[in-house]
Enzyme design. Structure first.
Site, mmCIF file in Angstrom:
data_model
loop_
_atom_site.group_PDB
_atom_site.id
_atom_site.type_symbol
_atom_site.label_atom_id
_atom_site.label_comp_id
_atom_site.label_asym_id
_atom_site.label_seq_id
_atom_site.Cartn_x
_atom_site.Cartn_y
_atom_site.Cartn_z
ATOM 1 N N HIS A 22 -4.326 -82.216 -66.776
ATOM 2 C CA HIS A 22 -5.360 -81.206 -67.053
ATOM 3 C C HIS A 22 -6.763 -81.740 -66.747
ATOM 4 O O HIS A 22 -7.739 -81.298 -67.346
ATOM 5 C CB HIS A 22 -5.318 -80.729 -68.511
ATOM 6 C CG HIS A 22 -3.949 -80.383 -69.006
ATOM 7 N ND1 HIS A 22 -3.434 -79.104 -68.940
ATOM 8 C CD2 HIS A 22 -2.966 -81.153 -69.535
ATOM 9 C CE1 HIS A 22 -2.200 -79.096 -69.435
ATOM 10 N NE2 HIS A 22 -1.888 -80.341 -69.794
ATOM 11 N N SER B 109 -26.480 -87.177 -44.984
ATOM 12 C CA SER B 109 -27.094 -85.862 -45.026
ATOM 13 C C SER B 109 -28.303 -85.870 -44.116
ATOM 14 O O SER B 109 -28.999 -86.881 -43.990
ATOM 15 C CB SER B 109 -27.516 -85.547 -46.459
ATOM 16 O OG SER B 109 -28.541 -84.573 -46.447
ATOM 17 N N LYS C 298 -27.495 -89.818 -49.500
ATOM 18 C CA LYS C 298 -26.139 -89.278 -49.627
ATOM 19 C C LYS C 298 -25.098 -89.930 -48.741
ATOM 20 O O LYS C 298 -25.373 -90.421 -47.664
ATOM 21 C CB LYS C 298 -26.158 -87.768 -49.353
ATOM 22 C CG LYS C 298 -26.799 -87.020 -50.506
ATOM 23 C CD LYS C 298 -26.467 -85.561 -50.464
ATOM 24 C CE LYS C 298 -25.100 -85.294 -51.013
ATOM 25 N NZ LYS C 298 -24.675 -83.946 -50.684
ATOM 26 N N GLU D 58 -12.913 -83.760 -47.103
ATOM 27 C CA GLU D 58 -13.128 -82.314 -47.247
ATOM 28 C C GLU D 58 -12.447 -81.536 -46.117
ATOM 29 O O GLU D 58 -11.880 -80.465 -46.327
ATOM 30 C CB GLU D 58 -14.635 -82.009 -47.262
ATOM 31 C CG GLU D 58 -15.343 -82.573 -48.476
ATOM 32 C CD GLU D 58 -16.857 -82.548 -48.304
ATOM 33 O OE1 GLU D 58 -17.454 -81.490 -48.540
ATOM 34 O OE2 GLU D 58 -17.437 -83.585 -47.918
#
Ligand code: ARG
Length: 462
Positions: A157, A278, A284, A291
């Protein structure tokens, strides 16, 4: 002027829109090598059966080799009017060797041709995917062996559940990939019957030898029913189903990489090799590869859904609808291959943050079950032990200390049977070390399983 290949009864050219919707060459040119291999096998068989002269068969084989070389060197001219790869090859053969080319199509049709070509293509793709999954498993198992004893938080969970080892967690993905390879292997076994010679749907009156062509193309046997042979796309559906499940597995690891490498979590780091920066925020490091693997699963699932929808309700035998089987399939299986390679690279590249892993593994009273298990070994029923451990967690939480630092006297105030020994079991190291049941997370288990996998994977590579 009407179509050269099938235009005998046609008086005029097809409409431009007809030509556009009908043409599949933009997609099925990917099958050129398979189409040529199947034609060569067919020609050789026709010659052996006396349907074609040895001289014509020789010219055909030579012509087909020339066409292959032309396609591979980029000299071949593709044109929409010639519809698909089968007609392109035959038309060019006609140009190269003249009327003998027209003898090649005896005892076959484009319907069994396309089924044969696509089976060969899917079979090769399965071979590549299996090898890629093997590399992926090797990378995971090697990393698992490196970190067999490193505690990490085990989650259910998305809540801290019990400590596990990072190695054990990685081996979970090795198991999944093993089942994925099993599914591809099953699909390949059922796929491996040769449709060639089923002709349009009814077979042929010519004395062909289907065993010979099946053998020449590496099939186990010819398909037994000519109608089924041209109407069947199970082999594509099965490969896509296996691919979709494999992609779902990759997407789960991808998602965990995204979460674990977030600075909010910081359990895992990727290097420059599998991250991007980025354009505006200099600090970043984005896990783009993970992804994209996560996203590609969507397209691969989509390809399976698309082909199921195309095939659903199709009457026997071949229908032109089936021409739409290739684009998404080729794209999906190629995307899966790339996803596996990217994931293999990320697995090799990823580094766990040992200190944060350990801290997170201990947080959230993750060893409460160990306390309950100790009470069970002292004779308490598990339900009661669970209740006692729960009360102790609540007390430790309000005292603001982890379980293994909670005073023995305070525990005994809740359950007098608790002894010093119980406390020593509540560290993450003792917790994972105690999970020695078969399939459990104990470092010894993980080392044994990782070595077993590496040995097995090494053997299949040899
Ligand atoms: N391009 C077709 C396909 O991919 C080949 C088979 C065409 N057969 C036919 N009877 N029109 O399915």
């Amino acid at each position: 002027m009407s179509n050269k290949m099938w235009g005998g009864r046609f008086g005029s050219e097809p409409d431009a829109i007809m030509e556009e919707i009908n043409a599949s060459i933009g997609v099925d040119r990917a099958l050129y090598a398979q189409d040529i291999a199947a034609s060569k096998a067919h020609a050789e068989m026709l010659a052996q059966q006396g349907i074609l002269s040895g001289e014509d068969a020789g010219k055909i084989a030579q012509g087909l080799d020339t066409i292959r070389a032309e396609i591979e060197s980029g000299k071949f001219s593709f044109q929409r009017a010639l519809e698909d790869i089968h007609t392109h090859v035959e038309a060019r053969l006609q140009e190269l060797i003249g009327p003998a080319a027209g003898r090649l199509h005896a005892g076959r049709s484009r319907n069994d041709q396309v089924a044969t070509d696509f089976k060969l293509w899917v079979r090769e793709a399965i071979g590549r995917l299996d090898a890629a999954l093997g590399d992926y498993q090797r990378a995971l198992a090697a990393k698992a062996l490196d970190h067999a004893g490193m505690p990490m938080p085990g989650l259910t969970h998305m809540q801290t559940a019990q400590p596990v080892t990072f190695g054990h967690y990685l081996l979970a993905y090795v198991e999944m990939a093993g089942r994925d390879r099993g599914r591809f292997a099953d699909a390949r076994t059922r796929l491996n019957e040769c449709p060639l010679g089923s002709a349009a749907l009814a077979g042929t009156s010519l004395p062909i030898d289907r065993d010979m062509t099946a053998r020449a193309l590496g099939f186990d046997r010819p398909t037994a029913n000519s109608i089924d042979a041209v109407a069947d796309r199970d082999f594509v559906l099965e490969a896509l189903a296996a691919a979709a499940i494999a992609a779902v597995h990759l997407s789960r690891l991808a998602e965990e990489i995204v979460i674990f490498t977030s600075p909010l979590v910081g359990l895992l780091a990727l290097s420059d090799k599998f991250t991007t920066g980025s354009s505006i925020m200099p600090q970043k490091r984005n896990p783009d590869a993970a992804e994209l693997v996560r996203a590609k699963a969507g397209r691969i699932i989509g390809a399976l859904a698309a082909l199921l929808a195309i095939m659903k309700g199709l009457p026997l035998a071949y229908q032109k609808d089936m021409q739409e089987d290739k684009e998404a399939t080729i794209e999906a299986l190629n995307a899966l291959e790339l996803s596996i390679a990217a994931m293999t690279g990320m697995v090799r590249d990823m580094e766990p943050d040992k200190a944060r892993m350990k801290k997170a593994a201990a947080a959230g009273y993750s060893t409460a079950t160990d306390l309950a298990d100790w009470l069970v070994r002292k004779g308490l029923p598990f339900r009661e032990a669970h209740h006692v451990a729960g009360r102790i967690v609540a007390a430790a939480e309000s005292a603001g200390v982890p379980l293994h630092r909670f005073a023995l006297a305070s525990m005994q105030a809740i359950e007098p049977r608790i002894e010093e020994e119980a406390l020593s079991l509540l560290t993450v190291e003792r917790s994972v070390g105690s999970r020695t049941s078969f399939g459990g997370t104990a470092p010894g288990n993980v080392r044994r399983e990782a070595r077993k996998w590496l040995k097995k994977l090494e053997k299949e590579r040899a």
